[in-house]
Motif scaffolding. Sequence first.
Motif, PDB file in Angstrom:
ATOM      1  N   SER A 126       6.395   2.058  -5.059  1.00 44.51           N
ATOM      2  CA  SER A 126       5.755   1.785  -3.766  1.00 44.51           C
ATOM      3  C   SER A 126       5.090   3.034  -3.191  1.00 44.51           C
ATOM      4  O   SER A 126       4.181   2.932  -2.367  1.00 44.51           O
ATOM      5  N   HIS A 127       5.523   4.213  -3.637  1.00 47.23           N
ATOM      6  CA  HIS A 127       4.893   5.453  -3.164  1.00 47.23           C
ATOM      7  C   HIS A 127       3.526   5.675  -3.809  1.00 47.23           C
ATOM      8  O   HIS A 127       2.699   6.435  -3.297  1.00 47.23           O
ATOM      9  N   ALA A 128       3.293   5.011  -4.951  1.00 39.25           N
ATOM     10  CA  ALA A 128       2.056   5.241  -5.710  1.00 39.25           C
ATOM     11  C   ALA A 128       0.883   4.423  -5.178  1.00 39.25           C
ATOM     12  O   ALA A 128      -0.270   4.718  -5.460  1.00 39.25           O
ATOM     13  N   GLY A 129       1.184   3.380  -4.420  1.00 44.16           N
ATOM     14  CA  GLY A 129       0.147   2.502  -3.899  1.00 44.16           C
ATOM     15  C   GLY A 129       0.796   1.252  -3.348  1.00 44.16           C
ATOM     16  O   GLY A 129       1.994   1.026  -3.541  1.00 44.16           O
ATOM     17  N   PRO A 130       0.051   0.414  -2.647  1.00 43.14           N
ATOM     18  CA  PRO A 130       0.644  -0.791  -2.074  1.00 43.14           C
ATOM     19  C   PRO A 130       1.184  -1.725  -3.159  1.00 43.14           C
ATOM     20  O   PRO A 130       0.603  -1.833  -4.234  1.00 43.14           O
ATOM     21  N   LEU A 131       2.320  -2.339  -2.853  1.00 39.12           N
ATOM     22  CA  LEU A 131       2.808  -3.394  -3.736  1.00 39.12           C
ATOM     23  C   LEU A 131       2.081  -4.684  -3.369  1.00 39.12           C
ATOM     24  O   LEU A 131       1.707  -4.886  -2.216  1.00 39.12           O
ATOM     25  N   LEU A 132       1.881  -5.521  -4.347  1.00 42.95           N
ATOM     26  CA  LEU A 132       1.208  -6.796  -4.122  1.00 42.95           C
ATOM     27  C   LEU A 132       2.201  -7.911  -4.424  1.00 42.95           C
ATOM     28  O   LEU A 132       2.726  -7.995  -5.538  1.00 42.95           O
ATOM     29  N   SER A 149      -8.113  -6.409  -9.917  1.00 41.15           N
ATOM     30  CA  SER A 149      -8.388  -5.648  -8.700  1.00 41.15           C
ATOM     31  C   SER A 149      -7.211  -4.753  -8.329  1.00 41.15           C
ATOM     32  O   SER A 149      -7.402  -3.649  -7.804  1.00 41.15           O
ATOM     33  N   ALA A 150      -5.989  -5.219  -8.599  1.00 40.55           N
ATOM     34  CA  ALA A 150      -4.808  -4.409  -8.305  1.00 40.55           C
ATOM     35  C   ALA A 150      -4.851  -3.100  -9.071  1.00 40.55           C
ATOM     36  O   ALA A 150      -4.551  -2.026  -8.527  1.00 40.55           O
ATOM     37  N   GLU A 151      -5.222  -3.157 -10.335  1.00 41.21           N
ATOM     38  CA  GLU A 151      -5.335  -1.923 -11.108  1.00 41.21           C
ATOM     39  C   GLU A 151      -6.512  -1.084 -10.620  1.00 41.21           C
ATOM     40  O   GLU A 151      -6.407   0.136 -10.471  1.00 41.21           O
ATOM     41  N   GLY A 156       0.589  -0.236  -6.556  1.00 39.47           N
ATOM     42  CA  GLY A 156       1.744   0.353  -7.218  1.00 39.47           C
ATOM     43  C   GLY A 156       2.419  -0.590  -8.185  1.00 39.47           C
ATOM     44  O   GLY A 156       2.949  -0.172  -9.217  1.00 39.47           O
ATOM     45  N   GLY A 157       2.427  -1.868  -7.871  1.00 36.47           N
ATOM     46  CA  GLY A 157       3.076  -2.851  -8.735  1.00 36.47           C
ATOM     47  C   GLY A 157       2.905  -4.243  -8.178  1.00 36.47           C
ATOM     48  O   GLY A 157       2.412  -4.444  -7.064  1.00 36.47           O
ATOM     49  N   ILE A 158       3.326  -5.233  -8.969  1.00 33.42           N
ATOM     50  CA  ILE A 158       3.089  -6.638  -8.642  1.00 33.42           C
ATOM     51  C   ILE A 158       4.407  -7.401  -8.624  1.00 33.42           C
ATOM     52  O   ILE A 158       5.199  -7.321  -9.573  1.00 33.42           O
ATOM     53  N   ALA A 271      -7.260  -1.072   1.688  1.00 32.15           N
ATOM     54  CA  ALA A 271      -6.057  -0.238   1.642  1.00 32.15           C
ATOM     55  C   ALA A 271      -6.326   1.054   0.878  1.00 32.15           C
ATOM     56  O   ALA A 271      -5.887   2.141   1.287  1.00 32.15           O
ATOM     57  N   ALA A 272      -7.057   0.961  -0.234  1.00 29.57           N
ATOM     58  CA  ALA A 272      -7.400   2.160  -1.013  1.00 29.57           C
ATOM     59  C   ALA A 272      -8.308   3.082  -0.211  1.00 29.57           C
ATOM     60  O   ALA A 272      -8.150   4.310  -0.226  1.00 29.57           O
ATOM     61  N   ARG A 273      -9.245   2.494   0.523  1.00 24.78           N
ATOM     62  CA  ARG A 273     -10.167   3.309   1.332  1.00 24.78           C
ATOM     63  C   ARG A 273      -9.405   4.070   2.419  1.00 24.78           C
ATOM     64  O   ARG A 273      -9.631   5.257   2.639  1.00 24.78           O
ATOM     65  N   GLN A 274      -8.475   3.371   3.093  1.00 22.51           N
ATOM     66  CA  GLN A 274      -7.730   4.011   4.179  1.00 22.51           C
ATOM     67  C   GLN A 274      -6.783   5.098   3.671  1.00 22.51           C
ATOM     68  O   GLN A 274      -6.506   6.065   4.377  1.00 22.51           O
ATOM     69  N   SER A 275      -6.285   4.917   2.471  1.00 13.44           N
ATOM     70  CA  SER A 275      -5.338   5.911   1.943  1.00 13.44           C
ATOM     71  C   SER A 275      -6.040   7.044   1.210  1.00 13.44           C
ATOM     72  O   SER A 275      -5.390   7.913   0.623  1.00 13.44           O
TER      73      SER A 275
END
Length: 285
Positions: A126-132, A149-151, A156-158, A271-275
């Motif tokens: 979860s620290h690597a990116g949002p979980l979906l 798109s998640a990748e 971070g994971g699914i 989410a990627a843009r904001q982070s």
Amino acid sequence: MKKTTTHDSAVHGRLRRIEGRHNALVKELRAAFAHGELTSDGYCAIEGMRILEEAIRSGLKFKAVFFRDSAENRAERLLPQLADHVETLLLPDKLFASAIPSETPQGVAALVRCKVFKLEDVLARSHAGPLLAIAGVQDPGNLGTILRSAEAFGAGGILLGEGTVNPFNSKVIRASAGSVFRLPIVQIKLPEVLDQMRRLGLRLIATSSHKGTPLDQAMLSGPLAIFIGSEGSGLPRELLAQMTDTVAIPHSPTVESLNAGVAASIVLYEAARQSNSPLRHGGTE
């Protein structure tokens, strides 16, 4: 007339011809495609040159590769990329077609061992990116798009909830363009992990077509899990009641709702843009 080289002879010498539909590997391939899930020993069925090469690039273990007679030339490109112990089989076109559900088969298929993850593996990312978290997405094309798109946008994971199509369905694999091979994915009952996610400090974000914080005003940085509901009814009420916030994607009122794959892609991009995730320009298809 093409001259046969020593390399060509070596490549084609690896191919073992199979004529009968009752061959154990052919039966396993047929069953894996038909059931759309992993075999008892953890292999999934894939087909098409691009997907096989994505599996190779992703470091997956191959059990067997199948070529149809009319696509035997594809062996010259694929076999040098495969370990010597991998079974490589040549099938009559009719036998190959009987095992492959695709309406436009490319003449090559395989059994590959996909990576298996535990819930703890996914939550730890979860620290690597949002979980979906995906609840009830039944269309294989939609789920494949979401995984791709998640990748692309650094999820971070699914977490796949009940009622969601199996990620190892061949149509999901094809639509994901190989992302399913590389993402940490686990199938679970979503209501049973909400408390654990909150204890890890994750905010639980629902997506909606009609109400909620407009996407451009939503805070999507920091540890979070984004919940995507089914194509028709969205997230179940029991999940919605547990969310930290609901995010709405503004769109024309003439459109009732967005496709689940499109909605997930838009939210993941934001989410990627904001982070400030490092996104690079890439191609589309």
